[in-house]
Every structure is written in structure tokens, then in C-alpha cells.
Design a protein around this motif. Structure first.
Motif: not given
Length: 426
Positions: A339-355
Motif C-alpha cells: 500500500r506504499i508506492k515507494s516500497r512497492l516500486k522497489v519490489v517491482c524493480y527487483i522483479m524485473i531485474f530478477a527476470r
């Protein structure tokens, strides 16, 4: 207390700062391209790593484009207000298909690159290659047995057929979406039925064609390898990456109208939970495949994993587990984080890098000089720049397409619900 619905802004186009996003992507792509070409001249492997890293970049961009089409059809079938938020972003992803096809050409058309990447294209005469010790007996047997499928003509025809069918679906999904918005009458049942009909068969066809593409473009790098779950792993991986990119796009657009009004914490939380579901499914498929092969202990199957955990590759595999599954899974357990945009952004960056990291682990160990032998070289460093160049140019085209249409589909039955104030659902 009475809850007054929000008003949809009059201006529904993408905000002006999307142009700045596109400019930064083009600059990044240009710099990475120069570095990649320079490394290609400096490397001593005759451009082999350049084509390998190009293949990685193509697969990632292809995943965003075709995965976006699949997610678009899934949201038409499932319904729900979450589809209204991500529809325009997914449509923009699908319209990058022409660029993705151009990225495919250096892989599939040029004979030099095809032979550098695929051993079955390099040595169609397995008897001579085996006699000169260019391939081993297992490779010769696999290439000869799979020759009706693994040949240049079949590679071309299957690839062109896949792109042609995806182009047809992209055309109609985008065209009908505009026609639906232009419809002066709601006609909700008509449009729902129309999109459900094309999407129902489309998801099935997508799964079949994606499996064919994954087999030809990635799995056939090692002709001795086979896996019945390979296509499904790519399917889930595409959903994993597409969701991360969609959330990043929405968070960025929510700084201005119209997304500032319609992108509520409720829908952000729902999309975060959907990311969590794809992360869990990713874990399940990858671990299940490993467990089945480990327990079977078949000499025909275990070399594929041994090539990717020995000779230094164990470090890459361990980091893949951390980036691809452990970190996203652990972080997305938190309700507050979603529910916190800045933290969710970090997770999404990690997911794309992980891909990207996972595709490196899948692609590079297929080659004789790399399997069970991770070594640093200029060629390996091309994986750091060539995929970045392709992804950056793809992102620039994606941002261009994002500005072509209003960000909110106005003729949607969920529009009134999504304009309700946040505390109405608290």
C-alpha cells in the motif's frame, strides 16, 4: 456520512512528463548500444556473446509485449475494476509488436547469428560433426532425432506464424477497445461478450504459441534438453514481469491526472497481491521441475542442472533464487508494503531485474565455453549492456504508444466504482 464520488478529469491523455521518460530511455539505449558494439569489437569470441546477449534482450522485450497481450485477455475474461486501470498500459505493450519483430530478425534471419546460437543450425550434418568431434554422441542423436523440427526452414515458418497470429490479436484487441469507447450507448453485454469470445480462445492459442516460441528460441539452444513444463514457466514468468512493469507505470503516472484520481490504494493493494500470487506460482513451477529431476536422478536430465550449478554457476543460481523468489515473496507478504508506492516500486524493480538475471542463467550455460565454467570476460559483460539497450529502446516505444490513447477507458461499467472515494471501502 455521505460519500461523494470523485469526478473523472476532463484531460485523460498521458501527462507531459512521459516524454521525458521516453527521452531518458532513448539516451540510455544509445549509450548502451555504443558500449555493446565496442565490446563486440574488443571481444575475442567473434561476436558470439553479442548475439547471446541480444537473444536475452529480445526475450525480455518479447515477454513484455506478448505477456501484456495475455494479461489483457485474462482481465477481459476475469472482469473486475483492476482491468480498467491497467488496460491502456497493456494495450500499449501489445502495440510494440513491430519493434519486437525487428529485434527478432538478427536472431532468426541472419545465417551467421543463427549458426552461432544454435548448434543444430551450425551442424545439420551430424555424422560429419560427430566424426570431427565438433559435437558429442548425445547431441548428434538429439539433433538427428529432432531434425524434422529443429531445422532452419521450420524455425522460420513457426516463428513467422507465431508473430502473424499475435499481430492479428493485437490488431483486434486494440481496434475494438477504441470502438467500445466511441460507442454512444453503453452496450455492456455486447462488448463483454465480444471481448470474452476473442480472449477465451486467445489465451489457449497464446499458451500454445508461446510454448513453440520458447522451445525454438531458448530451449533448442541445448538440443538434448526437453521439459514439458518449459512453456508454462515462460508463461508465468511473462505475467511476473508484466505485472511489475504495469505497477511501475501506474505509480509513475499517478503523480498527475488522470491516474491521480483513479489509481487508489485499494487497487494498488490488489495489484500487489496479484504480483504475490505470480511470485508463488513461479516458485512452485521452478522448484517442482528441479525436485522431479533431482528425485529421478536420470543421466539424461541432470546435466542441464549440473551445467548451471557447477563451475561458479552455483553463485548465479543462488542469487537467482534470492532475486526471483525469496526477496519478492518475503517483501510482498507485508500488507503495508503493498500500500506504499515507494516500497512497492522497489519490489517491482527487483522483479524485473530478477527476470533478466533468470534469463541469463537459462541462456548462457547452454554454450560449450560457458557450461560449468563461469568466467569473467568482455563477452560476458555484453550481457550488462546489449539487453539494456534493447529494453531501453523498447521502453521508449512503449512510452510513445502510451501517449497515443486516453489512459482511462470511459465506456466501462467499473468506472463509477473506481471513482468512489477511498474511505468508502475502508
Amino acid at each position: 456520512m455521505a460519500h461523494h464520488a470523485n469526478t473523472l478529469p476532463h484531460e485523460l491523455d498521458a501527462p507531459a512528463f512521459v516524454d521525458a521518460w521516453r527521452t531518458r530511455a532513448l539516451i540510455t539505449g544509445a549509450i548502451a548500444s555504443v558500449l555493446g558494439i565496442a565490446m563486440g569489437f574488443l571481444a575475442h569470441d567473434d561476436w558470439e556473446h553479442f548475439f547471446r546477449s541480444w537473444l536475452l534482450g529480445f526475450i525480455i522485450c518479447f515477454g513484455f509485449c506478448i505477456g501484456g497481450m495475455a494479461m489483457l485477455m485474462v482481465q477481459y475474461l476475469s472482469g473486475g475494476k483492476w482491468g480498467l486501470l491497467i488496460r491502456r498500459s497493456l494495450e500499449a505493450m501489445t502495440r510494440t509488436l513491430p519493434l519486437v519483430f525487428l529485434m527478432f530478425l538478427p536472431v532468426g534471419i541472419f545465417g551467421a547469428s543463427l549458426k552461432k546460437l544454435y548448434i543444430w543450425a551450425r551442424y545439420p550434418n551430424t555424422e560429419d560433426a560427430l566424426r570431427h568431434h565438433l559435437i558429442n554422441a548425445e547431441q548428434a542423436h538429439a539433433i538427428a532425432f529432432k531434425k524434422p523440427m529443429l531445422n532452419v526452414v521450420s524455425f522460420w515458418w513457426v516463428s513467422l506464424l507465431c508473430f502473424a497470429i499475435w499481430a492479428v490479436y493485437t490488431f483486434f484487441l486494440n481496434r475494438w477497445s477504441l470502438q467500445r469507447d466511441a460507442d454512444t450507448a453503453p452496450n455492456v453485454p455486447y462488448w463483454q461478450t465480444k471481448f470474452e469470445n476473442i480472449s477465451g480462445f486467445g489465451v489457449l492459442l497464446y499458451s500454445i504459441l508461446l510454448t513453440a516460441g520458447a522451445i525454438y528460441w531458448v530451449m533448442s539452444l541445448d538440443p538434448t534438453w526437453y521439459s514439458t513444463v518449459y512453456g508454462l514457466q515462460f508463461l508465468v514468468g511473462q505475467g511476473y514481469g508484466v505485472l511489475a512493469l504495469v505497477i511501475l507505470t501506474l505509480i509513475g503516472l499517478s503523480k498527475a491526472e488522470p491516474m491521480k484520481t483513479v489509481f487508489r490504494i485499494t487497487e494498488q493493494h490488489d495489484l500487489g497481491k496479484l504480483c504475490f500470487a505470480f511470485t508463488m506460482l513461479n516458485i512452485y513451477l521452478a522448484f517442482a521441475a528441479f525436485l522431479i529431476i533431482w528425485s529421478g536422478n536420470s543421466p539424461e536430465e541432470i546435466p542441464w542442472f549440473l551445467d548451471r550449478i557447477r563451475g561458479g554457476w552455483g553463485v548465479i543460481a543462488t542469487l537467482d533464487v534470492m532475486f526471483h523468489w525469496l526477496l519478492p515473496f518475503t517483501l510482498l507478504l507485508s500488507r503495508d508494503l503493498k500500500r506504499i508506492k515507494s516500497r512497492l516500486k522497489v519490489v517491482c524493480y527487483i522483479m524485473i531485474f530478477a527476470r533478466c538475471w533468470d534469463m541469463f542463467w537459462l541462456i548462457e550455460p547452454n554454450f560449450a565455453d560457458a557450461r560449468r565454467n563461469l568466467h569473467m570476460s568482455i563477452g560476458i559483460l555484453e550481457y550488462c549492456v546489449v539487453p539494456v539497450a534493447l529494453i531501453a529502446f523498447w521502453m521508449a516505444y512503449y512510452f510513445t504508444q502510451l501517449k497515443q490513447r486516453p489512459l482511462v477507458a470511459t465506456n466501462d461499467p467499473h468506472l463509477a466504482e473506481i471513482l468512489e472515494p477511498e474511505h468508502a471501502h475502508a
